[in-house]
Write a protein that holds these residues in place. Structure first.
Motif, PDB file in Angstrom:
ATOM      1  N   HIS A   1       1.400  12.928 -26.565  1.00 53.83           N
ATOM      2  CA  HIS A   1       1.625  11.625 -27.189  1.00 53.83           C
ATOM      3  C   HIS A   1       0.320  10.976 -27.646  1.00 53.83           C
ATOM      4  O   HIS A   1       0.252  10.416 -28.735  1.00 53.83           O
ATOM      5  N   PHE A   2      -0.709  11.052 -26.821  1.00 56.60           N
ATOM      6  CA  PHE A   2      -1.978  10.395 -27.150  1.00 56.60           C
ATOM      7  C   PHE A   2      -2.972  11.328 -27.833  1.00 56.60           C
ATOM      8  O   PHE A   2      -4.110  10.946 -28.086  1.00 56.60           O
ATOM      9  N   GLY A   3      -2.578  12.520 -28.103  1.00 54.02           N
ATOM     10  CA  GLY A   3      -3.395  13.444 -28.883  1.00 54.02           C
ATOM     11  C   GLY A   3      -4.759  13.760 -28.275  1.00 54.02           C
ATOM     12  O   GLY A   3      -5.738  13.929 -28.993  1.00 54.02           O
ATOM     13  N   GLY A   4      -4.853  13.827 -26.974  1.00 55.78           N
ATOM     14  CA  GLY A   4      -6.110  14.211 -26.336  1.00 55.78           C
ATOM     15  C   GLY A   4      -7.091  13.068 -26.160  1.00 55.78           C
ATOM     16  O   GLY A   4      -8.206  13.275 -25.703  1.00 55.78           O
ATOM     17  N   GLU A   5      -6.715  11.838 -26.529  1.00 58.74           N
ATOM     18  CA  GLU A   5      -7.594  10.689 -26.315  1.00 58.74           C
ATOM     19  C   GLU A   5      -7.794  10.463 -24.821  1.00 58.74           C
ATOM     20  O   GLU A   5      -6.929  10.771 -24.013  1.00 58.74           O
ATOM     21  N   GLU A   6      -8.958   9.917 -24.469  1.00 56.11           N
ATOM     22  CA  GLU A   6      -9.206   9.572 -23.080  1.00 56.11           C
ATOM     23  C   GLU A   6      -8.300   8.403 -22.721  1.00 56.11           C
ATOM     24  O   GLU A   6      -8.174   7.435 -23.478  1.00 56.11           O
ATOM     25  N   LEU A   7      -7.668   8.489 -21.586  1.00 59.23           N
ATOM     26  CA  LEU A   7      -6.672   7.503 -21.199  1.00 59.23           C
ATOM     27  C   LEU A   7      -6.897   7.097 -19.753  1.00 59.23           C
ATOM     28  O   LEU A   7      -7.067   7.940 -18.881  1.00 59.23           O
ATOM     29  N   TYR A   8      -6.924   5.801 -19.488  1.00 61.51           N
ATOM     30  CA  TYR A   8      -7.071   5.290 -18.131  1.00 61.51           C
ATOM     31  C   TYR A   8      -5.703   4.802 -17.651  1.00 61.51           C
ATOM     32  O   TYR A   8      -5.063   3.980 -18.304  1.00 61.51           O
ATOM     33  N   ILE A   9      -5.280   5.310 -16.515  1.00 67.49           N
ATOM     34  CA  ILE A   9      -4.011   4.888 -15.917  1.00 67.49           C
ATOM     35  C   ILE A   9      -4.343   4.243 -14.577  1.00 67.49           C
ATOM     36  O   ILE A   9      -4.779   4.919 -13.655  1.00 67.49           O
ATOM     37  N   PRO A  10      -4.161   2.920 -14.460  1.00 64.67           N
ATOM     38  CA  PRO A  10      -4.508   2.239 -13.210  1.00 64.67           C
ATOM     39  C   PRO A  10      -3.582   2.664 -12.074  1.00 64.67           C
ATOM     40  O   PRO A  10      -2.412   2.986 -12.294  1.00 64.67           O
ATOM     41  N   ARG A  11      -4.134   2.662 -10.881  1.00 65.86           N
ATOM     42  CA  ARG A  11      -3.357   3.072  -9.716  1.00 65.86           C
ATOM     43  C   ARG A  11      -2.576   1.917  -9.096  1.00 65.86           C
ATOM     44  O   ARG A  11      -1.654   2.132  -8.329  1.00 65.86           O
ATOM     45  N   CYS A  12      -2.975   0.708  -9.374  1.00 69.57           N
ATOM     46  CA  CYS A  12      -2.288  -0.479  -8.843  1.00 69.57           C
ATOM     47  C   CYS A  12      -2.268  -0.494  -7.315  1.00 69.57           C
ATOM     48  O   CYS A  12      -1.257  -0.811  -6.689  1.00 69.57           O
ATOM     49  N   ASP A  13      -3.396  -0.116  -6.714  1.00 71.48           N
ATOM     50  CA  ASP A  13      -3.485  -0.037  -5.256  1.00 71.48           C
ATOM     51  C   ASP A  13      -3.153  -1.344  -4.559  1.00 71.48           C
ATOM     52  O   ASP A  13      -2.446  -1.359  -3.553  1.00 71.48           O
ATOM     53  N   LYS A  14      -3.675  -2.438  -5.088  1.00 69.72           N
ATOM     54  CA  LYS A  14      -3.469  -3.729  -4.427  1.00 69.72           C
ATOM     55  C   LYS A  14      -1.986  -4.096  -4.407  1.00 69.72           C
ATOM     56  O   LYS A  14      -1.460  -4.509  -3.377  1.00 69.72           O
ATOM     57  N   ALA A  15      -1.309  -3.928  -5.521  1.00 70.98           N
ATOM     58  CA  ALA A  15       0.118  -4.244  -5.595  1.00 70.98           C
ATOM     59  C   ALA A  15       0.929  -3.291  -4.716  1.00 70.98           C
ATOM     60  O   ALA A  15       1.857  -3.707  -4.015  1.00 70.98           O
ATOM     61  N   TRP A  16       0.557  -2.012  -4.718  1.00 74.94           N
ATOM     62  CA  TRP A  16       1.271  -1.037  -3.905  1.00 74.94           C
ATOM     63  C   TRP A  16       1.111  -1.362  -2.423  1.00 74.94           C
ATOM     64  O   TRP A  16       2.075  -1.319  -1.657  1.00 74.94           O
ATOM     65  N   ARG A  17      -0.121  -1.697  -2.004  1.00 77.82           N
ATOM     66  CA  ARG A  17      -0.379  -2.033  -0.607  1.00 77.82           C
ATOM     67  C   ARG A  17       0.402  -3.275  -0.177  1.00 77.82           C
ATOM     68  O   ARG A  17       0.956  -3.319   0.920  1.00 77.82           O
ATOM     69  N   ALA A  18       0.453  -4.290  -1.044  1.00 78.18           N
ATOM     70  CA  ALA A  18       1.196  -5.513  -0.729  1.00 78.18           C
ATOM     71  C   ALA A  18       2.686  -5.203  -0.551  1.00 78.18           C
ATOM     72  O   ALA A  18       3.330  -5.699   0.383  1.00 78.18           O
ATOM     73  N   TRP A  19       3.222  -4.385  -1.436  1.00 80.46           N
ATOM     74  CA  TRP A  19       4.632  -3.979  -1.338  1.00 80.46           C
ATOM     75  C   TRP A  19       4.881  -3.195  -0.050  1.00 80.46           C
ATOM     76  O   TRP A  19       5.838  -3.448   0.679  1.00 80.46           O
TER      77      TRP A  19
ATOM     78  N   MET B   1       1.648  12.013 -10.874  1.00 84.91           N
ATOM     79  CA  MET B   1       2.396  12.443 -12.036  1.00 84.91           C
ATOM     80  C   MET B   1       2.601  13.955 -11.964  1.00 84.91           C
ATOM     81  O   MET B   1       1.733  14.686 -11.523  1.00 84.91           O
ATOM     82  N   THR B   2       3.712  14.366 -12.467  1.00 80.91           N
ATOM     83  CA  THR B   2       3.995  15.795 -12.491  1.00 80.91           C
ATOM     84  C   THR B   2       3.253  16.433 -13.662  1.00 80.91           C
ATOM     85  O   THR B   2       2.873  15.745 -14.621  1.00 80.91           O
ATOM     86  N   PRO B   3       3.030  17.744 -13.619  1.00 85.36           N
ATOM     87  CA  PRO B   3       2.359  18.422 -14.735  1.00 85.36           C
ATOM     88  C   PRO B   3       3.074  18.237 -16.077  1.00 85.36           C
ATOM     89  O   PRO B   3       2.432  18.090 -17.113  1.00 85.36           O
ATOM     90  N   SER B   4       4.403  18.192 -16.051  1.00 84.31           N
ATOM     91  CA  SER B   4       5.130  18.003 -17.317  1.00 84.31           C
ATOM     92  C   SER B   4       4.924  16.583 -17.863  1.00 84.31           C
ATOM     93  O   SER B   4       4.834  16.389 -19.079  1.00 84.31           O
ATOM     94  N   GLN B   5       4.818  15.586 -16.979  1.00 78.12           N
ATOM     95  CA  GLN B   5       4.548  14.222 -17.425  1.00 78.12           C
ATOM     96  C   GLN B   5       3.139  14.102 -18.012  1.00 78.12           C
ATOM     97  O   GLN B   5       2.934  13.417 -19.012  1.00 78.12           O
ATOM     98  N   VAL B   6       2.173  14.794 -17.394  1.00 72.93           N
ATOM     99  CA  VAL B   6       0.803  14.795 -17.907  1.00 72.93           C
ATOM    100  C   VAL B   6       0.766  15.438 -19.287  1.00 72.93           C
ATOM    101  O   VAL B   6       0.145  14.916 -20.220  1.00 72.93           O
ATOM    102  N   ALA B   7       1.467  16.557 -19.446  1.00 72.68           N
ATOM    103  CA  ALA B   7       1.506  17.247 -20.734  1.00 72.68           C
ATOM    104  C   ALA B   7       2.137  16.364 -21.806  1.00 72.68           C
ATOM    105  O   ALA B   7       1.656  16.310 -22.951  1.00 72.68           O
ATOM    106  N   LEU B   8       3.184  15.649 -21.459  1.00 73.94           N
ATOM    107  CA  LEU B   8       3.843  14.743 -22.396  1.00 73.94           C
ATOM    108  C   LEU B   8       2.892  13.621 -22.832  1.00 73.94           C
ATOM    109  O   LEU B   8       2.796  13.307 -24.021  1.00 73.94           O
ATOM    110  N   LEU B   9       2.155  13.044 -21.884  1.00 77.91           N
ATOM    111  CA  LEU B   9       1.178  12.006 -22.222  1.00 77.91           C
ATOM    112  C   LEU B   9       0.069  12.555 -23.116  1.00 77.91           C
ATOM    113  O   LEU B   9      -0.356  11.899 -24.071  1.00 77.91           O
ATOM    114  N   MET B  10      -0.415  13.744 -22.791  1.00 76.86           N
ATOM    115  CA  MET B  10      -1.482  14.361 -23.591  1.00 76.86           C
ATOM    116  C   MET B  10      -1.004  14.583 -25.023  1.00 76.86           C
ATOM    117  O   MET B  10      -1.739  14.342 -25.982  1.00 76.86           O
TER     118      MET B  10
END
Length: 100
Positions: free
Chosen positions: A12-30, A1-10
């Motif tokens: 939006h969620f007001g500083g709450e802890e947020l987990y964003i999955p990497r989806c490694d298995k799906a990415w590897r299969a693709w 994610m770009t720094p501006s996208q991270v800032a936008l998420l922060m």
């Protein structure tokens, strides 16, 4: 994610802890599907498998041993196997076995 996208998420969620999955298995299969499709395309154009792997492995970030595993899996035919019944019906070589 770009720094501006991270800032936008922060914001939006007001500083709450947020987990964003990497989806490694799906990415590897693709990635593997794309790799094998391009490998098939190169071989159809007359390129040897070795040369195609030499070109594609660095591009896709796949080690040569892993690439050969993918190719081997692609070449292994899959047959529906029933575990019930006589082995001679599943594996024809046993039909003429002298120890029947």
């Amino acid at each position: 994610m770009t720094p501006s996208q991270v800032a936008l998420l922060m914001r939006h969620f007001g500083g709450e802890e947020l987990y964003i999955p990497r989806c490694d298995k799906a990415w590897r299969a693709w990635r593997n599907r794309c790799f094998l499709a391009e490998l098939d395309r190169l071989r159809a154009q007359g390129e040897s498998t070795t040369m195609a792997l030499t070109l594609l492995c660095p591009r896709y970030g796949i080690a040569a041993t892993r690439a050969r595993e993918l190719v081997r899996k692609l070449q292994i035919p899959t047959y529906p196997i029933s575990c019930s019944g006589d082995i001679r019906s599943v594996i024809p070589i046993f039909s003429d076995h002298p120890f029947q």
